[in-house]
Design a protein around this motif. Structure first.
Motif, PDB file in Angstrom:
ATOM      1  N   ALA A 116      16.557  24.741 -42.924  1.00 30.49           N
ATOM      2  CA  ALA A 116      15.490  24.114 -43.672  1.00 30.49           C
ATOM      3  C   ALA A 116      15.274  22.831 -43.135  1.00 30.49           C
ATOM      4  O   ALA A 116      16.054  22.021 -43.086  1.00 30.49           O
ATOM      5  N   HIS A 117      13.926  22.551 -43.208  1.00 32.89           N
ATOM      6  CA  HIS A 117      13.553  21.049 -42.885  1.00 32.89           C
ATOM      7  C   HIS A 117      13.198  20.203 -44.450  1.00 32.89           C
ATOM      8  O   HIS A 117      13.339  19.255 -44.543  1.00 32.89           O
ATOM      9  N   LEU A 137      25.289  25.738 -52.760  1.00 35.61           N
ATOM     10  CA  LEU A 137      25.604  24.416 -52.789  1.00 35.61           C
ATOM     11  C   LEU A 137      25.042  23.538 -51.302  1.00 35.61           C
ATOM     12  O   LEU A 137      25.091  24.441 -50.281  1.00 35.61           O
ATOM     13  N   PHE A 138      24.572  22.642 -51.593  1.00 34.19           N
ATOM     14  CA  PHE A 138      24.252  21.719 -50.373  1.00 34.19           C
ATOM     15  C   PHE A 138      24.645  20.442 -50.515  1.00 34.19           C
ATOM     16  O   PHE A 138      24.806  19.940 -51.565  1.00 34.19           O
ATOM     17  N   GLN A 139      24.495  19.686 -49.371  1.00 29.18           N
ATOM     18  CA  GLN A 139      25.221  18.383 -49.215  1.00 29.18           C
ATOM     19  C   GLN A 139      24.095  17.448 -49.382  1.00 29.18           C
ATOM     20  O   GLN A 139      23.132  17.228 -48.822  1.00 29.18           O
ATOM     21  N   LYS A 140      24.221  16.858 -50.622  1.00 29.32           N
ATOM     22  CA  LYS A 140      22.876  16.007 -51.098  1.00 29.32           C
ATOM     23  C   LYS A 140      22.892  14.786 -50.278  1.00 29.32           C
ATOM     24  O   LYS A 140      21.651  14.350 -49.820  1.00 29.32           O
ATOM     25  N   GLU A 141      23.637  14.300 -49.553  1.00 29.74           N
ATOM     26  CA  GLU A 141      23.691  13.240 -48.845  1.00 29.74           C
ATOM     27  C   GLU A 141      22.951  13.774 -47.269  1.00 29.74           C
ATOM     28  O   GLU A 141      22.443  12.733 -46.929  1.00 29.74           O
ATOM     29  N   HIS A 142      22.773  14.875 -47.086  1.00 34.88           N
ATOM     30  CA  HIS A 142      22.016  15.192 -46.011  1.00 34.88           C
ATOM     31  C   HIS A 142      20.407  15.083 -46.070  1.00 34.88           C
ATOM     32  O   HIS A 142      19.741  15.604 -45.400  1.00 34.88           O
ATOM     33  N   TRP A 143      20.010  14.965 -47.581  1.00 33.27           N
ATOM     34  CA  TRP A 143      18.782  15.068 -47.951  1.00 33.27           C
ATOM     35  C   TRP A 143      18.054  13.929 -48.644  1.00 33.27           C
ATOM     36  O   TRP A 143      18.929  13.232 -49.418  1.00 33.27           O
ATOM     37  N   GLU A 144      16.901  13.574 -48.013  1.00 28.35           N
ATOM     38  CA  GLU A 144      16.429  12.187 -48.809  1.00 28.35           C
ATOM     39  C   GLU A 144      15.122  12.736 -49.564  1.00 28.35           C
ATOM     40  O   GLU A 144      14.236  13.484 -49.291  1.00 28.35           O
ATOM     41  N   LEU A 145      15.289  12.310 -50.746  1.00 27.14           N
ATOM     42  CA  LEU A 145      14.550  12.440 -51.808  1.00 27.14           C
ATOM     43  C   LEU A 145      13.231  11.597 -51.444  1.00 27.14           C
ATOM     44  O   LEU A 145      13.311  10.430 -51.193  1.00 27.14           O
ATOM     45  N   TYR A 159      11.986  23.779 -71.827  1.00 30.19           N
ATOM     46  CA  TYR A 159      12.843  22.763 -71.362  1.00 30.19           C
ATOM     47  C   TYR A 159      11.917  21.834 -70.542  1.00 30.19           C
ATOM     48  O   TYR A 159      11.004  21.982 -69.774  1.00 30.19           O
ATOM     49  N   SER A 160      12.527  20.477 -70.370  1.00 31.44           N
ATOM     50  CA  SER A 160      11.891  19.823 -69.357  1.00 31.44           C
ATOM     51  C   SER A 160      12.461  19.733 -68.019  1.00 31.44           C
ATOM     52  O   SER A 160      13.434  20.482 -68.001  1.00 31.44           O
ATOM     53  N   PHE A 161      11.499  19.532 -67.181  1.00 34.94           N
ATOM     54  CA  PHE A 161      11.956  19.636 -65.667  1.00 34.94           C
ATOM     55  C   PHE A 161      11.418  18.722 -64.723  1.00 34.94           C
ATOM     56  O   PHE A 161      10.448  17.719 -65.030  1.00 34.94           O
ATOM     57  N   THR A 162      12.022  18.419 -63.571  1.00 37.47           N
ATOM     58  CA  THR A 162      11.342  17.520 -62.620  1.00 37.47           C
ATOM     59  C   THR A 162      11.289  18.136 -61.158  1.00 37.47           C
ATOM     60  O   THR A 162      12.546  19.003 -60.734  1.00 37.47           O
ATOM     61  N   ILE A 163      10.355  18.021 -60.695  1.00 35.60           N
ATOM     62  CA  ILE A 163       9.908  18.489 -59.420  1.00 35.60           C
ATOM     63  C   ILE A 163      10.408  17.567 -58.226  1.00 35.60           C
ATOM     64  O   ILE A 163       9.918  16.399 -58.348  1.00 35.60           O
ATOM     65  N   LYS A 164      11.265  17.820 -57.444  1.00 35.03           N
ATOM     66  CA  LYS A 164      11.759  16.944 -56.566  1.00 35.03           C
ATOM     67  C   LYS A 164      11.343  17.744 -55.079  1.00 35.03           C
ATOM     68  O   LYS A 164      11.460  18.663 -54.852  1.00 35.03           O
ATOM     69  N   LYS A 165      11.112  16.601 -54.215  1.00 27.71           N
ATOM     70  CA  LYS A 165      10.847  16.977 -53.018  1.00 27.71           C
ATOM     71  C   LYS A 165      11.806  16.165 -51.804  1.00 27.71           C
ATOM     72  O   LYS A 165      11.828  14.954 -52.181  1.00 27.71           O
ATOM     73  N   LEU A 166      12.568  16.894 -51.171  1.00 30.20           N
ATOM     74  CA  LEU A 166      13.394  16.579 -50.284  1.00 30.20           C
ATOM     75  C   LEU A 166      13.168  16.950 -48.853  1.00 30.20           C
ATOM     76  O   LEU A 166      12.733  18.016 -48.483  1.00 30.20           O
ATOM     77  N   LYS A 167      13.556  15.958 -47.897  1.00 36.34           N
ATOM     78  CA  LYS A 167      13.556  16.227 -46.457  1.00 36.34           C
ATOM     79  C   LYS A 167      14.973  16.095 -45.666  1.00 36.34           C
ATOM     80  O   LYS A 167      15.568  15.122 -46.130  1.00 36.34           O
ATOM     81  N   ARG A 168      15.087  16.810 -44.845  1.00 35.47           N
ATOM     82  CA  ARG A 168      16.589  16.560 -44.228  1.00 35.47           C
ATOM     83  C   ARG A 168      16.674  15.274 -43.330  1.00 35.47           C
ATOM     84  O   ARG A 168      15.588  14.960 -42.674  1.00 35.47           O
ATOM     85  N   ARG A 169      17.674  14.582 -43.716  1.00 34.34           N
ATOM     86  CA  ARG A 169      17.858  13.335 -43.025  1.00 34.34           C
ATOM     87  C   ARG A 169      18.047  13.532 -41.548  1.00 34.34           C
ATOM     88  O   ARG A 169      18.800  14.381 -41.178  1.00 34.34           O
ATOM     89  N   SER A 170      17.428  12.698 -40.504  1.00 31.91           N
ATOM     90  CA  SER A 170      17.904  13.055 -39.336  1.00 31.91           C
ATOM     91  C   SER A 170      19.175  12.366 -39.016  1.00 31.91           C
ATOM     92  O   SER A 170      19.616  11.201 -39.434  1.00 31.91           O
ATOM     93  N   VAL A 171      20.111  13.056 -38.218  1.00 30.99           N
ATOM     94  CA  VAL A 171      21.448  12.848 -37.846  1.00 30.99           C
ATOM     95  C   VAL A 171      21.397  11.828 -36.443  1.00 30.99           C
ATOM     96  O   VAL A 171      20.483  12.032 -35.630  1.00 30.99           O
TER      97      VAL A 171
END
Ligand SMILES: NC(=O)c1ccc[n+]([C@@H]2O[C@H](COP(=O)([O-])OP(=O)(O)OC[C@H]3O[C@@H](n4cnc5c(N)ncnc54)[C@H](OP(=O)(O)O)[C@@H]3O)[C@@H](O)[C@H]2O)c1
Length: 171
Positions: A116-117, A137-145, A159-171
């Motif tokens: 995934a990108h 499970l995924f490593q949050k530090e690899h993803w930028e909000l 229920y309340s909810f939050t829509i989040k969009k993350l992109k993979r950090r380049s290594v």
């Protein structure tokens, strides 16, 4: 002319323990999240597992959907345009260039996550006692909000909810 690449995006809604389903249904009904899903994937291909395609809470693209199955013959009561694929690679090839949305369920997210990108995550602010399908499970530090939008609880949304969009950090 610039050749468009394929962008692989996972789109999901999960509770605070990353639960995504129970007995092949969603644990919640959140109409504004459903509308957001439909708007987001409207002009794109989705890829989903056969169990999700069979779910009463099915969310799908009005454009085209690729359903993963290992069965040779499959009769599906699917409301939209669809084709079948026997493995994820074949499904991604069928989807072609541009953004393709992996729409679940747990098995398919697990296999597609390493590719995934982007992640489109609806974080439902609740813990459901009854759940049998989970986002991997995924490593949050690899993803930028890069985008976040809070939706409060109201008459139509238990229920309340939050829509989040993350992109993979380049290594
Ligand atoms: N909250 C959300 O955003 C969300 C989104 C979607 C689904 N869900 C929930 O997730 C749950 C379903 O997830 P699940 O893990 O049980 O099922 P699933 O991933 O939807 O479907 C699993 C099926 O897909 C096929 N499949 C999976 N990987 C494959 C591969 N690599 N190649 C070929 N076929 C493959 C197989 O079908 P065959 O058995 O036909 O071979 C397999 O049995 C439900 O509770 C649903 O409501 C939640």
């Amino acid at each position: 002319m610039k050749i468009k690449e394929q962008i692989i995006s996972l789109i999901t809604a999960m509770d605070e323990r990353q639960a995504i389903g129970f007995q092949n249904e969603l644990p919640w009904q959140l109409p504004d999240d459903q509308a957001y899903f439909e708007k987001t994937v409207r002009q794109h291909v989705t890829i989903m597992g056969r169990k999700s395609a069979d779910s009463p809470d099915l969310l799908y693209s009005r454009f085209h959907n690729i359903i993963l199955t290992r069965q040779n013959r499959l009769t599906l009561n699917f409301p939209g345009n669809y084709s079948l694929a026997g493995n994820l690679q074949e499904a991604l090839e069928q989807a072609g260039k541009g953004e393709v949305f992996i729409a679940g369920g747990a098995q398919v997210y697990r296999e597609a996550l390493p590719l995934a990108h982007r992640l489109y995550i609806t974080q439902v602010h609740h813990v459901f006692d009854n759940a049998d399908a989970f986002f991997p499970l995924f490593q949050k530090e690899h993803w930028e909000l890069y985008a976040e939008d809070f939706h409060p609880k109201d008459e139509a949304h238990a229920y309340s909810f939050t829509i989040k969009k993350l992109k993979r950090r380049s290594v």
